[in-house]
Design a protein around this motif. Structure first.
Motif, mmCIF file in Angstrom:
data_model
loop_
_atom_site.group_PDB
_atom_site.id
_atom_site.type_symbol
_atom_site.label_atom_id
_atom_site.label_comp_id
_atom_site.label_asym_id
_atom_site.label_seq_id
_atom_site.Cartn_x
_atom_site.Cartn_y
_atom_site.Cartn_z
ATOM 1 N N VAL A 201 2.656 4.720 54.167
ATOM 2 C CA VAL A 201 1.883 3.549 54.578
ATOM 3 C C VAL A 201 1.015 3.897 55.790
ATOM 4 O O VAL A 201 -0.153 3.508 55.877
ATOM 5 C CB VAL A 201 2.830 2.359 54.913
ATOM 6 C CG1 VAL A 201 2.053 1.212 55.551
ATOM 7 C CG2 VAL A 201 3.548 1.888 53.657
ATOM 8 N N VAL A 202 1.600 4.664 56.716
ATOM 9 C CA VAL A 202 0.873 5.044 57.931
ATOM 10 C C VAL A 202 -0.308 5.957 57.579
ATOM 11 O O VAL A 202 -1.434 5.737 58.029
ATOM 12 C CB VAL A 202 1.807 5.742 58.953
ATOM 13 C CG1 VAL A 202 1.019 6.212 60.169
ATOM 14 C CG2 VAL A 202 2.929 4.795 59.369
ATOM 15 N N LEU A 203 -0.051 6.976 56.747
ATOM 16 C CA LEU A 203 -1.125 7.894 56.353
ATOM 17 C C LEU A 203 -2.241 7.130 55.633
ATOM 18 O O LEU A 203 -3.429 7.341 55.904
ATOM 19 C CB LEU A 203 -0.583 9.014 55.450
ATOM 20 C CG LEU A 203 -1.637 10.026 54.979
ATOM 21 C CD1 LEU A 203 -2.215 10.819 56.148
ATOM 22 C CD2 LEU A 203 -1.040 10.985 53.944
ATOM 23 N N ARG A 204 -1.836 6.243 54.720
ATOM 24 C CA ARG A 204 -2.829 5.463 53.979
ATOM 25 C C ARG A 204 -3.707 4.665 54.941
ATOM 26 O O ARG A 204 -4.931 4.621 54.803
ATOM 27 C CB ARG A 204 -2.141 4.510 52.995
ATOM 28 C CG ARG A 204 -3.130 3.651 52.207
ATOM 29 C CD ARG A 204 -2.446 2.691 51.248
ATOM 30 N NE ARG A 204 -1.697 3.393 50.236
ATOM 31 C CZ ARG A 204 -0.380 3.218 50.012
ATOM 32 N NH1 ARG A 204 0.300 2.341 50.729
ATOM 33 N NH2 ARG A 204 0.228 3.916 49.086
ATOM 34 N N ALA A 205 -3.091 4.075 55.954
ATOM 35 C CA ALA A 205 -3.836 3.262 56.918
ATOM 36 C C ALA A 205 -4.806 4.119 57.739
ATOM 37 O O ALA A 205 -5.946 3.711 58.000
ATOM 38 C CB ALA A 205 -2.863 2.531 57.846
ATOM 39 N N ILE A 206 -4.355 5.318 58.132
ATOM 40 C CA ILE A 206 -5.229 6.195 58.927
ATOM 41 C C ILE A 206 -6.438 6.628 58.106
ATOM 42 O O ILE A 206 -7.576 6.599 58.584
ATOM 43 C CB ILE A 206 -4.452 7.441 59.434
ATOM 44 C CG1 ILE A 206 -3.368 7.031 60.440
ATOM 45 C CG2 ILE A 206 -5.411 8.449 60.071
ATOM 46 C CD1 ILE A 206 -2.481 8.187 60.894
ATOM 47 N N VAL A 207 -6.188 7.021 56.843
ATOM 48 C CA VAL A 207 -7.295 7.457 55.987
ATOM 49 C C VAL A 207 -8.276 6.309 55.768
ATOM 50 O O VAL A 207 -9.502 6.481 55.873
ATOM 51 C CB VAL A 207 -6.780 8.002 54.626
ATOM 52 C CG1 VAL A 207 -7.950 8.288 53.681
ATOM 53 C CG2 VAL A 207 -5.941 9.259 54.828
ATOM 54 N N ALA A 208 -7.747 5.113 55.511
ATOM 55 C CA ALA A 208 -8.612 3.949 55.282
ATOM 56 C C ALA A 208 -9.421 3.618 56.537
ATOM 57 O O ALA A 208 -10.619 3.340 56.461
ATOM 58 C CB ALA A 208 -7.765 2.741 54.861
ATOM 59 N N LEU A 209 -8.762 3.698 57.679
ATOM 60 C CA LEU A 209 -9.442 3.423 58.954
ATOM 61 C C LEU A 209 -10.611 4.386 59.142
ATOM 62 O O LEU A 209 -11.738 3.976 59.453
ATOM 63 C CB LEU A 209 -8.442 3.571 60.107
ATOM 64 C CG LEU A 209 -8.999 3.454 61.523
ATOM 65 C CD1 LEU A 209 -9.462 2.037 61.812
ATOM 66 C CD2 LEU A 209 -7.941 3.890 62.538
ATOM 67 N N GLY A 210 -10.341 5.690 58.960
ATOM 68 C CA GLY A 210 -11.384 6.690 59.119
ATOM 69 C C GLY A 210 -12.540 6.449 58.168
ATOM 70 O O GLY A 210 -13.708 6.458 58.569
ATOM 71 N N ARG A 211 -12.220 6.193 56.926
ATOM 72 C CA ARG A 211 -13.276 5.991 55.930
ATOM 73 C C ARG A 211 -14.065 4.720 56.234
ATOM 74 O O ARG A 211 -15.292 4.699 56.106
ATOM 75 C CB ARG A 211 -12.676 5.908 54.526
ATOM 76 C CG ARG A 211 -12.047 7.227 54.070
ATOM 77 C CD ARG A 211 -11.590 7.126 52.635
ATOM 78 N NE ARG A 211 -12.698 7.316 51.691
ATOM 79 C CZ ARG A 211 -12.652 6.937 50.419
ATOM 80 N NH1 ARG A 211 -11.596 6.321 49.939
ATOM 81 N NH2 ARG A 211 -13.674 7.165 49.632
#
Ligand code: C2E
Ligand code: MG
Ligand code: MG
Ligand code: MG
Length: 288
Positions: free
Chosen positions: A214-224
């Motif tokens: 969940v954390v990784l998904r959120a970081i990737v989404a934030l960056g994108r």
């Protein structure tokens, strides 16, 4: 006894502390000599597009051959002594010269160079970048400067100003090891950067735990969502490639894809691991 001698002397009462101080100054002498003798070398680790295996860039990484000492140990010594300014300037010049050779060969491989927080305080930094680009003729967008969160937060306005100056030379700026420093979602959107490098700890954890995913998904989404290129660090397993692609992260670095090598051994593209769950069109679709 050191405690009694008073004055400005450093108090070293415990034998372990004393030994540590002796080891440190011995190491400092070795590092100083190595810098003076130009004993450091550069290896290059590919940043790979996981959709097609293309090597989009290579990160220049310092090595100290024959010393048995890793960058994690000697880079902090170079920083404390201020030697990183000189060594780091050499790294910049050599790495950009290498990228210019690749460019001349018709390759698309860019170059990524680490900048220590200490170098960000170097008044000559922007000029050094301009000079090496002018001297080599490298198209500026082929150079990415990697900075860490460390000192950026101490003076956010100054950091924003410096990064903006660097970007005006046409180079790209990456925030390295994202998530390990003083990561604050409150300032990320203010930083003039192009690339977010997600620290390997998040990549590692995400394939073993749903909550970490969940954390990784959120970081990737934030960056994108901020319009950044998201790069995953430390990819060592095929399952990590699959997960990252499914989250929309297309570029990664890691021993599974390619290890740091001599510049002449950096490939144009690497063979990708066989993905277990995805077909080629799935990959294209998921990574959008
Ligand atoms: P970094 O900038 O985050 O560089 C990535 C590090 O991760 C490199 O370690 C690389 O070898 C390692 N790595 C790559 N793929 C994997 C993987 O799959 N698994 C694991 N466990 N590690 C992987 P390295 O070369 O030992 O460098 C460590 C750090 O030293 C760098 O971290 C950077 O902060 C610093 N450093 C290295 N070269 C320079 C330099 O020229 N200038 C400055 N200022 N710092 C440097
Ligand atoms: Mg780096
Ligand atoms: Mg990093
Ligand atoms: Mg790292």
């Amino acid at each position: 006894d050191a405690k009694r001698s008073g004055g400005r002397q450093v108090v070293l009462s415990h034998p372990d502390q004393l030994q540590a101080a002796v080891d440190r100054s011995a190491m400092d002498r070795r590092v100083r000599a190595a810098a003076a003798d130009d004993d450091f070398e550069l290896v290059y680790q590919p940043l790979v597009d996981m959709r097609d295996g293309r090597v989009v860039s290579a990160e220049a990484l310092l090595r100290w051959p024959g010393s048995g000492v890793t960058p994690t140990d000697f880079v902090p010594r170079l920083e404390e002594s201020g030697l990183i300014i000189g060594v780091g300037s050499q790294v910049l010049v050599r790495a950009v010269e290498q990228a210019a050779r690749w460019w001349a060969e018709g390759r698309s491989t860019g170059i990524s160079v680490n900048l220590s927080s200490i170098q960000l305080g170097d008044a000559e930094l922007v000029e050094r970048v301009r000079t090496v680009l002018a001297d080599t003729g490298l198209p500026p967008e082929r150079l990415t400067l990697e900075v860490t969160e460390g000192l950026l937060l101490r003076d956010l306005d100054a950091a924003v100003d410096l990064l903006a100056q660097l970007r005006r030379t046409g180079v790209h700026v990456a925030l390295d090891d994202f998530g390990t420093g003083y990561s604050s979602l409150a300032y990320l959107h203010r930083l003039p950067i192009d690339v977010l490098k997600v620290d390997q700890t998040f990549v590692r954890a995400a394939v073993t735990s749903e909550r970490d995913q969940v954390v990784l998904r959120a970081i990737v989404a934030l960056g994108r969502d901020l319009g950044l290129t998201v790069v995953a660090e430390g990819v060592q397993e095929t399952s990590q490639v699959e997960l990252l692609l499914s989250l929309g992260c297309t570029v990664a670095q890691g021993f599974l894809l390619a290890s740091p090598t001599r510049p002449e051994d950096v490939p144009v593209s690497v063979e990708l691991p066989r993905l277990l769950d995805l077909t080629g069109s799935d990959v294209a679709e998921l990574a959008g």
